[in-house]
Design a protein around this motif. Structure first.
Motif, short mmCIF file in Angstrom:
data_model
loop_
_atom_site.label_atom_id
_atom_site.label_comp_id
_atom_site.label_asym_id
_atom_site.label_seq_id
_atom_site.Cartn_x
_atom_site.Cartn_y
_atom_site.Cartn_z
N UNK A 91 0.90 -1.25 0.07
CA UNK A 91 -0.08 0.18 0.01
C UNK A 91 0.69 1.13 0.10
N UNK A 92 1.48 1.77 0.94
CA UNK A 92 1.94 3.09 1.19
C UNK A 92 2.99 3.41 -0.20
N UNK A 93 2.80 4.43 -0.89
CA UNK A 93 3.47 4.89 -1.82
C UNK A 93 4.97 5.54 -1.11
N UNK A 94 5.98 5.22 -2.06
CA UNK A 94 7.58 5.55 -1.20
C UNK A 94 7.67 6.80 -2.13
N UNK A 95 7.09 7.89 -1.83
CA UNK A 95 7.34 8.99 -2.25
C UNK A 95 9.03 9.61 -2.71
N UNK A 96 9.52 9.39 -1.67
CA UNK A 96 11.02 9.88 -1.73
C UNK A 96 11.69 8.91 -2.57
N UNK A 97 11.64 7.67 -2.38
CA UNK A 97 12.25 6.58 -3.04
C UNK A 97 11.87 6.60 -4.38
N UNK A 98 10.58 6.64 -5.19
CA UNK A 98 10.02 6.91 -6.31
C UNK A 98 10.63 8.27 -6.82
N UNK A 99 10.58 9.30 -6.36
CA UNK A 99 11.29 10.43 -6.73
C UNK A 99 12.64 10.43 -7.18
N UNK A 100 13.46 9.84 -6.13
CA UNK A 100 14.75 9.48 -6.55
C UNK A 100 15.13 8.68 -7.84
N UNK A 101 14.43 7.63 -8.00
CA UNK A 101 14.51 6.65 -8.86
C UNK A 101 14.08 7.49 -10.30
N UNK A 102 13.07 8.08 -10.27
CA UNK A 102 12.53 8.82 -11.48
C UNK A 102 13.53 9.83 -11.83
N UNK A 103 14.27 10.69 -10.79
CA UNK A 103 15.19 11.64 -11.12
C UNK A 103 16.32 10.82 -11.97
N UNK A 104 16.89 9.84 -11.36
CA UNK A 104 17.83 8.84 -11.96
C UNK A 104 17.77 8.33 -13.37
N UNK A 105 16.54 8.03 -13.62
CA UNK A 105 15.92 7.51 -14.91
C UNK A 105 16.12 8.65 -15.83
N UNK A 106 15.54 9.76 -15.49
CA UNK A 106 15.59 11.23 -16.42
C UNK A 106 17.05 11.56 -16.64
N UNK A 107 17.85 11.49 -15.78
CA UNK A 107 19.30 12.15 -16.07
C UNK A 107 20.03 11.11 -16.92
N UNK A 108 19.87 9.86 -16.74
CA UNK A 108 20.53 8.86 -17.38
C UNK A 108 20.11 9.13 -18.91
N UNK A 109 18.61 8.99 -19.14
CA UNK A 109 18.33 9.34 -20.51
C UNK A 109 18.55 10.53 -21.31
N UNK A 110 18.80 11.74 -20.27
CA UNK A 110 19.08 13.16 -20.89
C UNK A 110 20.76 13.10 -20.88
N UNK A 111 21.52 12.15 -20.68
CA UNK A 111 22.95 12.23 -20.76
C UNK A 111 23.66 13.10 -19.83
N UNK A 112 23.03 13.58 -18.90
CA UNK A 112 23.72 14.39 -17.86
C UNK A 112 22.65 15.03 -16.88
#
Length: 128
Positions: A91-112
């Motif tokens: 049930x509980x959403x991992x807001x902080x963990x999900x935010x960090x994961x999405x940030x990592x995915x975005x920066x990896x795709x953007x190249x920096x």
């Protein structure tokens, strides 16, 4: 990108403060489909997330906005594959963990590092 259970979250008092003179901007992604997983890792439900991406440079913000559809697609695939809930809990959403994961995915795709924060601004339950 590591799974949510392996992400070390920066505490609020440890967050970096923006430097003076930076052009902080925000981009929005609305209604991103995301999975709710059970203790066994099975998707048992869905929510839709509204996200705000923080940038610190107007040129990068334009670059990112032209690729927002690519980021949304990658975020959606990842969230549906791994879910966004606290590992081994129902049930509980991992807001902080999900935010960090999405940030990592975005920066990896953007190249920096162009995305400095990802904020989950809303979570709406999907109809059954």
């Amino acid at each position: 990108i590591p799974p949510l259970s392996e992400i070390e979250v920066i505490k609020k008092d440890e967050e970096q403060k923006p430097e003076e003179g930076l052009d902080i901007g925000y981009l929005k992604i609305n209604r991103l489909p995301s999975g709710i997983v059970d203790q066994m890792g099975n998707i048992i439900g869905y929510v839709f997330l509204d996200l705000t991406l923080e940038t610190r440079n107007l040129d990068e913000q334009l670059f990112i906005s032209e690729r927002l559809h690519v980021l949304k697609n990658a975020f959606g695939k990842d969230n549906l594959k791994y879910g966004i809930t606290v590992p081994n809990m129902l049930g509980p959403i991992n807001y902080e963990g999900a935010s960090e994961r999405l940030k990592g995915i975005a920066n990896e795709l953007l190249g920096k590092e162009m995305i400095y924060s990802v904020f989950i601004t809303k979570a709406l339950g999907a109809p059954d």
